[in-house]
Design a protein around this motif. Structure first.
Motif, mmCIF file in Angstrom:
data_model
loop_
_atom_site.group_PDB
_atom_site.id
_atom_site.type_symbol
_atom_site.label_atom_id
_atom_site.label_comp_id
_atom_site.label_asym_id
_atom_site.label_seq_id
_atom_site.Cartn_x
_atom_site.Cartn_y
_atom_site.Cartn_z
ATOM 1 N N ALA A 1 90.029 17.231 48.855
ATOM 2 C CA ALA A 1 90.526 15.975 49.439
ATOM 3 C C ALA A 1 91.503 15.286 48.285
ATOM 4 O O ALA A 1 92.502 14.291 48.393
ATOM 5 C CB ALA A 1 89.503 14.915 49.454
ATOM 6 N N GLY A 2 91.361 15.863 47.115
ATOM 7 C CA GLY A 2 92.603 15.179 45.914
ATOM 8 C C GLY A 2 91.744 14.566 44.908
ATOM 9 O O GLY A 2 92.349 13.819 43.927
ATOM 10 N N PHE A 3 90.393 14.651 44.644
ATOM 11 C CA PHE A 3 89.799 14.053 43.694
ATOM 12 C C PHE A 3 89.141 14.823 42.535
ATOM 13 O O PHE A 3 88.408 15.910 43.105
ATOM 14 C CB PHE A 3 88.737 13.128 44.368
ATOM 15 C CG PHE A 3 89.070 12.036 45.229
ATOM 16 C CD1 PHE A 3 89.617 10.815 44.831
ATOM 17 C CD2 PHE A 3 88.937 11.963 46.627
ATOM 18 C CE1 PHE A 3 90.321 10.033 45.454
ATOM 19 C CE2 PHE A 3 89.293 11.157 47.637
ATOM 20 C CZ PHE A 3 90.171 10.019 46.800
ATOM 21 N N ALA A 4 89.181 14.690 41.479
ATOM 22 C CA ALA A 4 88.595 15.568 40.521
ATOM 23 C C ALA A 4 87.431 14.753 39.969
ATOM 24 O O ALA A 4 87.223 13.367 39.678
ATOM 25 C CB ALA A 4 89.595 15.595 39.255
ATOM 26 N N PRO A 5 86.272 15.566 39.747
ATOM 27 C CA PRO A 5 84.982 14.756 39.191
ATOM 28 C C PRO A 5 85.124 14.309 37.905
ATOM 29 O O PRO A 5 85.707 15.507 37.007
ATOM 30 C CB PRO A 5 84.012 15.993 39.344
ATOM 31 C CG PRO A 5 84.672 17.147 39.428
ATOM 32 C CD PRO A 5 86.076 17.033 40.169
#
Lengths: 291, 277
Positions: free
Chosen positions: A169-173
């Protein structure tokens, strides 16, 4: 993908599903890592001065509100002062334990050459017999094929499909975030009457009447402050990132003094690294299963 | 989404080397990634985790019921206390939502606690706003206890959540005389006084909730949650508290969703490691 040959088998806290999802996204498990810390946990701490609060001699740091008795001198047992106060010593104990546990977790991850720790589980526990508090963090250290090692290994509560979907979805942890706010209520006479139904108070007309109905202002303000402080504390650490999958837990312990409120907020700090990919409109389905 | 997960994973970790985009606004939400994606697909985005709480005193003596009554005894002060707590908690949650530029709060988690002398109501949920911001200010934010999935399904069918509505009633069963107690001793028979009290409290509470929905010009209430039964501290008093989302049709007519039938090709129990989040 092949797991790099090692002298010993690696360990992990992953389920079979999560392990399979890890391999498909290029994550290689390196080992099960953990960190814990035990701190002293006392209800009364430096800054607590019940007598001094009412007289304005000393105040705890942070949120503080005072509630004065409208009755004047009634009896020795009558609560002439009430107050809400932030128990910074409790918050500091919790946060220092969390910091130490996180550092230990990351230290173990670094030793394995990990890029991050996934599927983190936090286990806070109170030991009343020793007046101590323990926080334990554990997770699976992973490395990512072809990625540049970040300066600090990332941490996330997510693993497997959930982590893959987050990244897709385009999120980096970035890291796990946990905040706490602890508010003590020393009930004023009015609050005590409202909570217990006992006693009498100055009625609206100036005469004496039963304990007033309506909202219990002091407790509401303490509850609101606890929620507000913990959210602000976590927001302050975001620095433009997003808190995802947050969980706000509030517990209230009834004591002789009044309710003692503790709010904790935990979630995953994530960072936008690519444009949000729009999903297709989902198709509603009916599962034809036996159960 | 049609992406290469391995490339994305590498890019995600490489992005940790650079600071966050300063143009991005920090936001907090208790939504899962599935819910976030679904919400985005609908044209909304989460803005902030919001809450509203109210603790209201129940006047002393409310739960003391007199002897010699023949029918159920309503306890309006307790009913009023719950209604007040719901109203004020909702106002506070709406206020926080407006402060976060939200147009509504979805997935509201409602906590209701009835004590001996007080009742507390707490709402926690995620404020959402349209991705394309409307130029004109919206009406007052709505609250709904529907999950994002239910919210999406409802919207797709042409319906819209209007507000979270609630009803409550406390009814005491009259205390029985010695003759009545002895006449029932040792018999497994219905207790008409308790049954009557529970029935009355249900009717009153549901009626209140329905009236609240009608006042909002809603067509109905969905996803109703209920707390009912005798109070822990006064077993002869029956409480019934209910809440749900009032909805209204905004499309010309209801849009059937026509779900596809699927047969899952796996065993009937999904493996779920509950210890792993």
């Amino acid at each position: 993908m092949t797991i790099a040959p090692r002298n010993a088998a690696w360990s992990s806290g992953l389920s079979t599903n999560d392990f399979a999802a890890c391999l498909s996204s290029g994550l290689q498990p390196l080992g099960f890592v953990q960190g814990c810390s035990v701190v002293n946990w006392s209800f009364y701490g430096i800054g607590y001065n019940a007598m001094g609060f009412g007289l304005g001699v000393s105040r705890p740091s942070g949120y503080f509100e005072q509630y004065l008795c409208p009755h004047g001198i009634v009896s020795a047992e009558h609560r002439r002062y009430g107050m809400n106060y932030q128990k910074s010593w409790i918050e500091e104990s919790y946060l220092s334990a969390l910091r130490s546990a996180t550092e230990r977790l990351l230290h173990e991850a670094r030793k394995l050459g990990a890029h991050g720790v996934i599927g983190v589980i936090d286990r806070p526990s109170y030991h009343s017999e020793t007046s101590s508090f323990e926080i334990s963090l554990s997770g699976t250290a992973v490395t990512i094929e072809g990625a540049v090692a970040p300066a600090v290994p990332f941490t996330t509560f997510l693993a497997g499909q959930k982590l893959n979907k987050l990244v897709e979805a385009g999120f980096a942890p970035v890291e796990i975030l946990i905040g706490i706010a602890s508010i003590g209520v020393m009930a004023s006479c009015i609050t005590e009457y409202q909570l217990t139904g006992g006693g009498f108070s100055l009625a609206a007309g100036g005469g004496w009447g039963a304990a007033p109905g309506g909202e219990i202002e002091q407790v509401v303000e303490a509850q609101t402050a606890a929620r507000s402080i913990v959210r602000q504390r976590v927001r302050d650490q975001l620095g433009g990132d997003i808190l995802h999958g947050a969980s706000l837990m509030v517990r209230s312990n009834e004591t002789q003094e009044g309710p003692q409120i503790e709010a904790t907020l935990r979630g995953n700090r994530v960072r936008h690294f690519k444009e949000f990919t729009q999903i297709d409109p989902p198709s509603p389905v009916v599962h034809l299963s036996d159960r | 989404m049609n992406t290469n997960i391995r490339t994305d994973m590498q890019a995600a970790i490489n992005a940790l080397g650079s600071p966050p985009d300063p143009t991005q606004r920090s936001s907090t939400s208790d939504l899962s990634i599935d819910e976030t994606l679904l919400l985005h697909q609908m044209g909304y985005e989460p803005t902030d985790l919001v809450s509203g709480i109210s603790v209201v005193s129940i006047p002393y003596g409310t739960f003391i019921t007199p002897y010699g009554q023949s029918g159920p005894i309503e306890l309006p002060p307790a009913t009023q206390a719950v209604a007040t707590a719901f109203r004020i908690a909702a106002e506070r949650a709406r206020h926080e939502c407006a402060g976060a530029n939200g147009i509504g709060v979805v997935g509201v988690h409602v906590e209701v606690e009835v004590g001996g002398q007080s009742v507390s109501v707490c709402f926690t949920g995620t404020a959402v706003s349209p991705i394309e911001r409307p130029k004109a200010p919206t009406n007052q934010p709505f609250l709904t206890d529907l999950s994002v999935r239910d919210f999406a399904l409802l919207s797709r069918s042409g319906w819209q959540p209007v507000e979270l509505v609630a009803g409550a009633s406390f009814v005491a069963a009259p205390l029985q005389g010695m003759r009545q107690v002895l006449s029932q001793a040792g018999q497994n028979i219905e207790l008409p006084l308790i049954t009557g009290a529970l029935q009355t409290s249900r009717e009153k509470a549901m009626d209140q909730m329905q009236s609240a929905a009608i006042a909002l010009s809603a067509a109905g209430v969905v996803d109703v949650s209920i707390i009912d039964g005798p109070l822990g501290h006064s077993r002869h008093i029956c409480a019934f508290i209910c809440w749900g989302t009032a909805i209204r049709l905004v499309a010309e007519r209801h849009q059937p969703i026509e779900p596809r039938l699927v047969v899952p090709l796996h065993d009937h129990i999904d493996f779920e490691a509950t210890s792993i989040r």
